[in-house]
Write a protein that holds these residues in place. Structure first.
Motif, PDB file in Angstrom:
ATOM      1  N   VAL A   1       0.729  -1.233   0.008  1.00  0.00           N
ATOM      2  CA  VAL A   1      -0.372  -0.007  -0.216  1.00  0.00           C
ATOM      3  C   VAL A   1       0.830   1.404  -0.259  1.00  0.00           C
ATOM      4  N   VAL A   2       2.108   1.258   0.920  1.00  0.00           N
ATOM      5  CA  VAL A   2       2.689   2.134   0.895  1.00  0.00           C
ATOM      6  C   VAL A   2       3.545   3.079  -0.553  1.00  0.00           C
ATOM      7  N   TYR A   3       3.837   2.034  -0.915  1.00  0.00           N
ATOM      8  CA  TYR A   3       4.179   1.624  -1.940  1.00  0.00           C
ATOM      9  C   TYR A   3       3.592   2.182  -3.387  1.00  0.00           C
ATOM     10  N   LYS A   4       2.496   2.085  -3.421  1.00  0.00           N
ATOM     11  CA  LYS A   4       1.694   1.845  -4.331  1.00  0.00           C
ATOM     12  C   LYS A   4       1.994   3.465  -5.230  1.00  0.00           C
TER      13      LYS A   4
ATOM     14  N   TRP B   1       5.122  -2.403  -9.876  1.00  0.00           N
ATOM     15  CA  TRP B   1       4.453  -3.180  -9.206  1.00  0.00           C
ATOM     16  C   TRP B   1       4.893  -4.272  -9.093  1.00  0.00           C
ATOM     17  N   TRP B   2       5.195  -5.804 -10.546  1.00  0.00           N
ATOM     18  CA  TRP B   2       5.576  -6.863  -9.661  1.00  0.00           C
ATOM     19  C   TRP B   2       7.289  -6.456  -9.101  1.00  0.00           C
ATOM     20  N   ALA B   3       7.305  -5.962  -9.564  1.00  0.00           N
ATOM     21  CA  ALA B   3       8.790  -5.746  -8.591  1.00  0.00           C
ATOM     22  C   ALA B   3       8.436  -5.459  -7.302  1.00  0.00           C
ATOM     23  N   ILE B   4       7.908  -4.847  -7.195  1.00  0.00           N
ATOM     24  CA  ILE B   4       7.089  -4.385  -5.836  1.00  0.00           C
ATOM     25  C   ILE B   4       6.822  -6.173  -4.652  1.00  0.00           C
TER      26      ILE B   4
ATOM     27  N   CYS C   1       6.328 -11.166  -1.524  1.00  0.00           N
ATOM     28  CA  CYS C   1       5.554 -12.188  -1.901  1.00  0.00           C
ATOM     29  C   CYS C   1       5.698 -13.456  -1.484  1.00  0.00           C
ATOM     30  N   LEU C   2       7.045 -13.618  -1.594  1.00  0.00           N
ATOM     31  CA  LEU C   2       8.189 -15.012  -2.014  1.00  0.00           C
ATOM     32  C   LEU C   2       8.539 -15.632  -0.749  1.00  0.00           C
TER      33      LEU C   2
END
Length: 348
Positions: free
Chosen positions: A145-148, A154-157, A162-163
């Motif tokens: 949310v903060v890095y939106k 987005w995939w890099a964030i 997630c991994l």
């Protein structure tokens, strides 16, 4: 009235290290109860606020993500149930070790470790891992949310958190299987001991997410302070908000347990049991801020930049108009008409 004294003969025939281990287990149970009281208070606050938000009618121009609030309400209820399950299992084990089977070889501390796989203890173990998964997912969510709205794809964030979260989930499941085996515990395993990999992975996830969130908020604090002043945006960038948003409390408490555990110190049990409540307190604080409208949202960065850009344009326009007025004050009468035309152009 006869004097009261403590007879040394009443003390158990145990060495000092054994007695110290028993004290840390008992104090850990007490601190867990304190943490549960905090969880109960925050749960009531969150549920009350969320129900109020869900019941409030939509107002024109106001964005209310009712789906997020509904999910948050279910989340709060779930983590409270898990906190209750853990405190029930922990209390039952304390009763068995310190009262019912006080004469177990090695004392209550040895009973807690050897009998870690008892069904009543398993209730707490399952609740602990489920709470940990839910706590970690909130930290990942807040980081996303903060890095939106950043220039980073987005995939890099999403990729790294997630991994790492998936790895923590798998290791948590393996750890549950390990401690559920007869005569097994976090300290003893007949196969691979997943305790340290599981806790270190969860800790690494929280440290990375905490650092990322704090850095992001500090950058915004610097930008806002330069344009709008230090008071603006305090609800998002104050020290207290950064501690809550980044789950720093949870991350710090994890470290207090992992280090003594790695050193095989009895101090570890002071923090192992209360950790079950602290890992719930941190996301409850975040949810309370979100439901109260004081937390960072997907649109916060956009709104801040709109306001800061508007403020910057206003200041720049004011400076131009001020300079123009000073120039007109010293102008010759025949130049006033030309200056007036220029002033009209600037304002437009």
């Amino acid at each position: 009235m006869p004097s009261v004294f403590l007879d040394p003969a009443w003390a158990p025939a145990e060495d000092s290290s054994t007695l110290f281990s028993e004290k840390t287990w008992l104090i850990g149970v007490i601190l867990t109860g304190v943490g549960y009281g905090v969880v109960l208070t925050l749960t009531v606050m969150c549920i009350t606020t969320l129900i109020h938000v869900l019941k409030s009618p939509r107002r024109g121009g106001e964005r209310q993500n009712r789906k997020v609030h509904l999910i948050s309400l279910i989340y709060v209820i779930l983590v409270f149930v898990f906190a209750t399950m853990f405190i029930a299992g922990s209390s039952a084990m304390a009763d068995l070790s310190f009262i019912s089977y006080r004469n177990f070889p090695g004392g209550p501390a040895a009973f807690e470790q050897v009998m870690f796989s008892l069904p009543v203890s398993e209730i707490g173990n399952v609740a602990f891992v489920l709470s940990n998964w839910l706590a970690d997912v909130v930290v990942v969510w807040r980081c996303l949310v903060v890095y939106k709205g950043t220039s980073v794809p987005w995939w890099a964030i999403c990729a790294i958190p997630c991994l790492t979260y998936l790895t923590s989930w798998v290791l948590g499941l393996l750890w549950l299987i390990q401690v559920s085996a007869p005569a097994s515990s976090p300290w003893v395993s007949s196969t691979i001991n997943f305790t340290q990999p599981y806790f270190w992975t969860s800790f690494a996830l929280n440290v990375s997410m905490t650092a990322a969130i704090v850095i992001r908020l500090l950058v915004y604090r610097h930008r806002i302070g330069k344009i709008m002043g230090q008071k603006y945006g305090r609800q998002y960038t104050s020290i207290a908000s950064m501690i809550i948003e980044s789950s720093l409390l949870y991350t710090g408490f994890q470290l207090l347990f992992i280090v003594p555990f790695g050193l095989n110190s009895p101090v570890q049990t002071l923090f192992l049991q209360p950790l079950s409540q602290v890992q719930i307190i941190a996301p409850l604080l975040i949810i309370f801020r979100v439901s109260s409208g004081r937390a960072w949202t997907m649109d916060t960065s956009t709104e801040i930049f709109k306001k800061t850009n508007s403020r910057a344009e206003t200041i720049e326009l004011g400076q131009k108009q001020s300079g123009l007025s000073q120039g007109m004050a010293f102008a010759k009468p025949e130049d006033l008409s030309a200056n007036a035309t220029q002033s009209t152009f600037v304002v437009a």
